[in-house]
Structures are given as C-alpha cells and as structure tokens.
Design a protein around this motif. Structure first.
Motif, PDB file in Angstrom:
ATOM      1  N   LEU A 151      10.046   2.758 -14.786  1.00 50.74           N
ATOM      2  CA  LEU A 151      10.350   2.332 -13.426  1.00 50.74           C
ATOM      3  C   LEU A 151      10.472   3.534 -12.492  1.00 50.74           C
ATOM      4  CD1 LEU A 151      12.779  -0.488 -12.415  1.00 50.74           C
ATOM      5  CD2 LEU A 151      12.903   1.708 -11.252  1.00 50.74           C
ATOM      6  N   VAL A 152      11.213   4.554 -12.928  1.00 53.79           N
ATOM      7  CA  VAL A 152      11.400   5.741 -12.088  1.00 53.79           C
ATOM      8  C   VAL A 152      10.069   6.457 -11.865  1.00 53.79           C
ATOM      9  CG1 VAL A 152      12.486   8.033 -11.992  1.00 53.79           C
ATOM     10  CG2 VAL A 152      13.824   6.033 -12.710  1.00 53.79           C
ATOM     11  N   HIS A 153       9.219   6.452 -12.879  1.00 56.99           N
ATOM     12  CA  HIS A 153       7.924   7.129 -12.780  1.00 56.99           C
ATOM     13  C   HIS A 153       6.968   6.391 -11.843  1.00 56.99           C
ATOM     14  CE1 HIS A 153       4.463   9.513 -13.917  1.00 56.99           C
ATOM     15  NE2 HIS A 153       3.800   8.404 -14.221  1.00 56.99           N
ATOM     16  N   GLU A 154       7.010   5.039 -11.834  1.00 56.21           N
ATOM     17  CA  GLU A 154       6.011   4.262 -11.092  1.00 56.21           C
ATOM     18  C   GLU A 154       6.464   3.833  -9.699  1.00 56.21           C
ATOM     19  OE1 GLU A 154       4.391   0.964 -13.186  1.00 56.21           O
ATOM     20  OE2 GLU A 154       3.879   2.129 -14.985  1.00 56.21           O
ATOM     21  N   CYS A 155       7.761   3.695  -9.479  1.00 51.91           N
ATOM     22  CA  CYS A 155       8.247   3.121  -8.218  1.00 51.91           C
ATOM     23  C   CYS A 155       8.684   4.210  -7.242  1.00 51.91           C
ATOM     24  CB  CYS A 155       9.412   2.168  -8.484  1.00 51.91           C
ATOM     25  SG  CYS A 155       8.959   0.744  -9.507  1.00 51.91           S
ATOM     26  N   ASN A 156       8.474   3.955  -5.970  1.00 55.26           N
ATOM     27  CA  ASN A 156       8.965   4.894  -4.954  1.00 55.26           C
ATOM     28  C   ASN A 156      10.008   4.275  -4.028  1.00 55.26           C
ATOM     29  OD1 ASN A 156       7.218   3.237  -3.565  1.00 55.26           O
ATOM     30  ND2 ASN A 156       6.177   4.884  -2.459  1.00 55.26           N
ATOM     31  N   LEU A 157      10.382   3.016  -4.269  1.00 55.85           N
ATOM     32  CA  LEU A 157      11.564   2.408  -3.646  1.00 55.85           C
ATOM     33  C   LEU A 157      12.375   1.775  -4.772  1.00 55.85           C
ATOM     34  CD1 LEU A 157      13.421   1.379  -1.432  1.00 55.85           C
ATOM     35  CD2 LEU A 157      11.832  -0.516  -1.047  1.00 55.85           C
ATOM     36  N   ILE A 158      13.539   2.341  -5.043  1.00 52.29           N
ATOM     37  CA  ILE A 158      14.336   1.933  -6.194  1.00 52.29           C
ATOM     38  C   ILE A 158      15.702   1.436  -5.716  1.00 52.29           C
ATOM     39  CG2 ILE A 158      15.397   2.679  -8.368  1.00 52.29           C
ATOM     40  CD1 ILE A 158      13.238   4.876  -8.509  1.00 52.29           C
ATOM     41  N   TYR A 159      16.033   0.207  -6.093  1.00 53.44           N
ATOM     42  CA  TYR A 159      17.367  -0.350  -5.851  1.00 53.44           C
ATOM     43  C   TYR A 159      18.210  -0.113  -7.109  1.00 53.44           C
ATOM     44  CZ  TYR A 159      15.665  -2.760  -1.682  1.00 53.44           C
ATOM     45  OH  TYR A 159      15.147  -3.052  -0.444  1.00 53.44           O
ATOM     46  N   CYS A 160      19.289   0.630  -6.966  1.00 52.12           N
ATOM     47  CA  CYS A 160      20.183   0.920  -8.091  1.00 52.12           C
ATOM     48  C   CYS A 160      21.363  -0.045  -8.034  1.00 52.12           C
ATOM     49  CB  CYS A 160      20.663   2.361  -8.031  1.00 52.12           C
ATOM     50  SG  CYS A 160      19.336   3.577  -8.240  1.00 52.12           S
ATOM     51  N   CYS A 161      21.441  -0.913  -9.035  1.00 49.55           N
ATOM     52  CA  CYS A 161      22.394  -2.033  -9.002  1.00 49.55           C
ATOM     53  C   CYS A 161      23.262  -2.069 -10.250  1.00 49.55           C
ATOM     54  CB  CYS A 161      21.634  -3.355  -8.862  1.00 49.55           C
ATOM     55  SG  CYS A 161      20.481  -3.432  -7.489  1.00 49.55           S
ATOM     56  N   THR A 162      23.639  -0.929 -10.772  1.00 50.26           N
ATOM     57  CA  THR A 162      24.454  -0.895 -11.985  1.00 50.26           C
ATOM     58  C   THR A 162      25.914  -0.593 -11.698  1.00 50.26           C
ATOM     59  OG1 THR A 162      24.158   1.478 -12.413  1.00 50.26           O
ATOM     60  CG2 THR A 162      22.448  -0.014 -13.240  1.00 50.26           C
ATOM     61  N   GLY A 163      26.192   0.123 -10.616  1.00 50.13           N
ATOM     62  CA  GLY A 163      27.557   0.544 -10.310  1.00 50.13           C
ATOM     63  C   GLY A 163      27.952   1.837 -10.979  1.00 50.13           C
ATOM     64  N   ASN A 164      27.139   2.309 -11.926  1.00 53.83           N
ATOM     65  CA  ASN A 164      27.553   3.510 -12.651  1.00 53.83           C
ATOM     66  C   ASN A 164      26.342   4.205 -13.276  1.00 53.83           C
ATOM     67  OD1 ASN A 164      29.740   5.217 -13.840  1.00 53.83           O
ATOM     68  ND2 ASN A 164      28.830   4.478 -15.733  1.00 53.83           N
ATOM     69  N   GLY A 165      25.893   5.280 -12.661  1.00 55.69           N
ATOM     70  CA  GLY A 165      24.882   6.142 -13.256  1.00 55.69           C
ATOM     71  C   GLY A 165      23.570   5.464 -13.569  1.00 55.69           C
ATOM     72  N   ALA A 166      22.907   4.878 -12.556  1.00 56.87           N
ATOM     73  CA  ALA A 166      21.684   4.110 -12.804  1.00 56.87           C
ATOM     74  C   ALA A 166      20.527   4.983 -13.278  1.00 56.87           C
ATOM     75  CB  ALA A 166      21.274   3.361 -11.530  1.00 56.87           C
ATOM     76  N   ILE A 167      20.393   6.194 -12.707  1.00 52.39           N
ATOM     77  CA  ILE A 167      19.260   7.069 -13.031  1.00 52.39           C
ATOM     78  C   ILE A 167      19.795   8.340 -13.689  1.00 52.39           C
ATOM     79  CG2 ILE A 167      17.271   8.335 -12.139  1.00 52.39           C
ATOM     80  CD1 ILE A 167      17.177   6.436  -9.788  1.00 52.39           C
ATOM     81  N   PRO A 168      19.526   8.544 -14.980  1.00 53.59           N
ATOM     82  CA  PRO A 168      19.967   9.779 -15.638  1.00 53.59           C
ATOM     83  C   PRO A 168      19.368  11.013 -14.955  1.00 53.59           C
ATOM     84  CG  PRO A 168      19.212   8.158 -17.245  1.00 53.59           C
ATOM     85  CD  PRO A 168      18.836   7.624 -15.893  1.00 53.59           C
ATOM     86  N   GLY A 212       0.796  -1.217   0.000  1.00 51.48           N
ATOM     87  CA  GLY A 212       0.000   0.000   0.000  1.00 51.48           C
ATOM     88  C   GLY A 212       0.825   1.261   0.000  1.00 51.48           C
ATOM     89  N   PHE A 213       2.096   1.164   0.420  1.00 56.08           N
ATOM     90  CA  PHE A 213       2.951   2.346   0.507  1.00 56.08           C
ATOM     91  C   PHE A 213       4.146   2.294  -0.441  1.00 56.08           C
ATOM     92  CE2 PHE A 213       0.746   2.311   4.549  1.00 56.08           C
ATOM     93  CZ  PHE A 213       0.429   3.663   4.747  1.00 56.08           C
ATOM     94  N   LEU A 214       4.643   1.100  -0.726  1.00 60.17           N
ATOM     95  CA  LEU A 214       5.877   0.983  -1.490  1.00 60.17           C
ATOM     96  C   LEU A 214       5.665   0.181  -2.772  1.00 60.17           C
ATOM     97  CD1 LEU A 214       8.385   0.212   1.412  1.00 60.17           C
ATOM     98  CD2 LEU A 214       8.062   2.395   0.237  1.00 60.17           C
ATOM     99  N   LYS A 215       6.154   0.722  -3.885  1.00 62.99           N
ATOM    100  CA  LYS A 215       6.234  -0.004  -5.156  1.00 62.99           C
ATOM    101  C   LYS A 215       7.715  -0.112  -5.481  1.00 62.99           C
ATOM    102  CE  LYS A 215       4.921  -1.790  -9.133  1.00 62.99           C
ATOM    103  NZ  LYS A 215       4.220  -0.996 -10.146  1.00 62.99           N
ATOM    104  N   VAL A 216       8.211  -1.344  -5.622  1.00 68.53           N
ATOM    105  CA  VAL A 216       9.654  -1.591  -5.665  1.00 68.53           C
ATOM    106  C   VAL A 216      10.130  -1.796  -7.099  1.00 68.53           C
ATOM    107  CG1 VAL A 216      11.521  -3.056  -4.819  1.00 68.53           C
ATOM    108  CG2 VAL A 216       9.508  -2.668  -3.388  1.00 68.53           C
ATOM    109  N   GLY A 217      11.244  -1.150  -7.434  1.00 67.48           N
ATOM    110  CA  GLY A 217      11.897  -1.336  -8.723  1.00 67.48           C
ATOM    111  C   GLY A 217      13.382  -1.583  -8.546  1.00 67.48           C
ATOM    112  N   VAL A 218      13.958  -2.352  -9.474  1.00 68.00           N
ATOM    113  CA  VAL A 218      15.387  -2.671  -9.445  1.00 68.00           C
ATOM    114  C   VAL A 218      15.991  -2.277 -10.791  1.00 68.00           C
ATOM    115  CG1 VAL A 218      17.118  -4.502  -9.231  1.00 68.00           C
ATOM    116  CG2 VAL A 218      15.026  -4.584  -7.837  1.00 68.00           C
ATOM    117  N   ILE A 219      16.998  -1.415 -10.775  1.00 67.34           N
ATOM    118  CA  ILE A 219      17.699  -1.010 -11.996  1.00 67.34           C
ATOM    119  C   ILE A 219      19.045  -1.732 -12.033  1.00 67.34           C
ATOM    120  CG2 ILE A 219      18.652   0.898 -13.333  1.00 67.34           C
ATOM    121  CD1 ILE A 219      16.707   2.763 -11.940  1.00 67.34           C
ATOM    122  N   GLY A 220      19.226  -2.588 -13.027  1.00 70.08           N
ATOM    123  CA  GLY A 220      20.447  -3.370 -13.149  1.00 70.08           C
ATOM    124  C   GLY A 220      20.168  -4.831 -12.875  1.00 70.08           C
TER     125      GLY A 220
END
Length: 401
Positions: free
Chosen positions: A260-277, A206-214
């Motif tokens: 993902l950035v538009h819909e999620c409010n908990l984002i795990y950035c797993c790229t090591g380099n510049g996940a979110i422009p 109800g509060f968190l929508k989770v996304g993973v980049i990488g």
C-alpha cells in the motif's frame, strides 16, 4: 443557577439545548460530593460546550484541558468557556507532552486538589497515561478513577500498573455512529484541503491512488465515504487479517501495508497508533499525501520520525505540513498533521457526539458513586448502561417509543 452558555458564534441554539438537556438528565441520577474536582481532556470545539456545562455543574471545579489539535487558534471559544462558573482552562503549557512527566502532572493536579478533595480524570487520548502510576501512589485516597474515551488513548494505558479503576468507553457500539460521522468529515475535509492547496480532487485517478491503513470503525467509514465520491480503486491494509475478509466482496483491494505504501500516494492512516513503520517511509512516493484520524504524533509517531531523521519538516501552514524523507521525497500531512476534521467547526445538529460524551460522563459518575462495582485496572462500561444510554438518546432526539 446561571443559564448555561451553550453556543458561541453560530446559530445552533436549539440543538445545543437539546444536547445539554440530554446530558443533564443522565447526570441527575447521581449525587456528587461538594469537593469534587474533575480534570477533563477534550477538544476545544463549540460542540463541546453543552458537555462542558454539565461537567462544570457536577463539580466543585472543572479543569478543562484542551487537546492540542483544537486549542490553538480557538482563543475566542476558550474565552467563552472561561465565563462558565466553576470552570477553569488549564494554561497553554499543560500539553500532552508536559503531562508525560509524572512530577509535572503531580504539580499540575496539586494546584487544584486540596487534602479533602476527591478528583476524577476524564481522559481523551491518554494524556495522563505516562504519569498514572505515580499519580495513583501520591493521590491514593483522592483519585477516584480514570475514564478513557479513545482506543489510541486506551492503548497507552495498557501494561501500566494501575491501582485505581480505569473505565474505557472506546469500544462501545454506541461510539460507532460518531466514528462514522468523523470518517465522513475526514474524507470531506481532506478533499477540501487538496482542492484548496493543490487543485486536486480526491476522485482524480490520474493523479491520486488511495489507500487506507486500518479497518476498524474509522477505516471502514473512510472507505465508505471514499466510495461515495466515486473512488473505486482503493487499497486497504490492516495488521489483523480477519478485518480484511469483508472487503474483497465489496470491490476493495486488500493489501499488505508494504504494498500500500509503495503504490499509493494518498494514504488515510486509521489505526490510532503507528500506522506506517519508519522503514517504509523510505519507500514512499514523491509528492505523497497522508491524512490521519488522530494526531500524527500518535498515528505516525511523528516526534520519533523527526528525531531519527526519517522526516525533515520543510514548511507548511494550518492546512498542510510539508516534510522530506531521507530519499528527498516530499510528503504532505493534511490538516497540519491532525485529524482532517479538526481545523473546522464541529456542529451540534448531529447528536451522535452526545452518545459518547454521555458514556464518558456516566463512567466517571459511577466510579464516584458506585465504587464497589469496579476494581483496579482496565474495564469497559457495563453493557446494561450502554443500552440505557442508547434508549434514552433515541427517546430524547428521535421520539423512540
């Protein structure tokens, strides 16, 4: 020889001794020169003590450069490390940012390296990458080579004109178990931080929508452990579509980074380099949370975002750093903008960390003792050596026959 100091504040002597013996056995196959200097970048963890001991025994002098994420607030562990013979901890001003200046990096090395000394750079996160071309010229005969532990660190060495060999262990298969261990820690501690600071649970749909980049080892591990906490509605994004093909059959939604950035409010950035422009931060939701698998400096290019006005720091503490976007939306970096497992102790009961430490050390020893096997530029550790490490590790810790 004095007894090694393997633990500092909690009871894991048995596991520490086992790790020390394993690394010591790997190192004993090589004879190092009397005047060897080793510069080693690593986390200031209690779990690093066995490795630091072995490196200090190999070198005439070990210069330990603690990574920023774990250097601050660990003065007691640093004091323990300084008790080790032949080990010196770099001053607090020797940071990743400081070493980007080639002349500053040269000056730092000259404090310890004499005219007849040979030295190794055991890097972790590309600390010497900005200065390496300069260092390769001024220390042409003394620098033996470089080893790099991480993928994001290796990325910083790409397109550098290297006149010395650099051996990377970042993509070895034996590093995968430690990556999955790190993923478990990151999920566990991000849950803990959300509970402690916001009264939120990871699996509260109800509060968190989770996304993973990488979708590399760390991203896949994060998804695995999120699903283990009964989180089912996960989005995953990656710049390489090939990595995304494994997810639809496993009930994970594939997505563009923009969605993902538009819909999620908990984002795990797993790229090591510049996940979110930078431009996508303008579309991020208010009260969003970001967890990174390495420092936010690397994962988000945080200094540039601040310099460009894309993020303004508002406040925070050790566990949370709060920022505001151009739209006035609040964004919280978990773990103070570091990997979410770094504010907490790392133990020695899981010996996977000794796999990549052994590979990192072995690469340096081979550069030193078998120089004809390497050429200038980037190359991986030999697959035969990786197999030998795995076999030795299985025998040592798990009675593998």
């Amino acid at each position: 020889m004095p007894q090694p100091i393997l633990t500092h504040s909690y009871y894991s002597d048995f596991y520490a001794a086992k790790g020390y013996d394993f690394l010591k056995q790997i190192s004993q196959c090589y004879n190092t020169p009397q005047n060897l200097i080793i510069f080693s970048v690593m986390h200031c963890y209690e779990g690093s003590l066995p490795y630091i001991n072995v490196l200090a025994e190999l070198a005439h002098q070990l210069i330990f450069i603690p990574k920023g994420a774990t250097a601050n607030g660990n003065s007691e562990i640093k004091a323990t490390i300084e008790k080790l013979p032949s080990c010196t901890i770099a001053n607090n001003d020797i940071t990743k940012e400081h070493l980007r200046d080639p002349l500053a990096a040269e000056s730092f090395i000259r404090q310890y390296v004499k005219a007849d000394s040979k030295f190794l750079l055991l890097d972790h996160g590309g600390y010497f990458s900005h200065a390496i071309e300069h260092l390769g010229k001024v220390f042409k005969e003394q620098l033996v080579g470089i080893t790099e532990l991480t993928a994001n660190g290796l990325y910083k060495y790409l397109n550098r004109n290297l006149n010395h060999p650099l051996v990377t262990v970042s993509h070895l298969s034996i590093k995968a178990p430690a990556d999955y261990e790190a993923s478990e820690c990151i999920v566990h501690y991000s849950d803990q931080i959300l509970r402690e600071e916001f009264g939120l649970k990871l699996n509260n749909d109800g509060f968190l929508k989770v996304g993973v980049i990488g979708a590399g080892n760390l991203g896949c591990g994060v998804i695995q452990y999120l699903k283990g906490k009964a989180i089912g509605n996960i989005l995953v994004a990656d710049i390489d579509p090939r990595r995304l093909t494994q997810f639809p059959r496993n009930g994970v939604q594939v997505s563009s980074i923009e969605r993902l950035v538009h819909e999620c409010n908990l984002i795990y950035c797993c790229t090591g380099n510049g996940a979110i422009p930078e431009h996508l931060l303008d579309t991020i939701n208010d009260n969003s949370f970001i967890a990174t698998v390495t420092s936010a400096d690397d994962e988000l290019n945080l200094p540039s975002l601040i310099a460009n006005g894309a993020l303004i720091e508002v406040g925070g503490n050790k566990l949370i750093r709060e920022y505001q976007t151009r739209q006035g939306h609040r964004l919280y970096l978990l773990a103070g903008g570091e990997s979410a497992n770094t504010p907490f102790k790392t133990g020695m009961g899981d010996p996977t960390l000794y796999l990549f430490e052994a590979a990192h050390m072995l690469a340096g020893l081979q550069l030193l003792c078998q120089p004809d096997d390497f050429k200038p530029g980037i190359q991986p550790l030999n697959e035969t050596d990786e197999t030998a490490i795995a076999e030795h590790w299985l025998r040592h810790f798990y009675n593998y026959q």
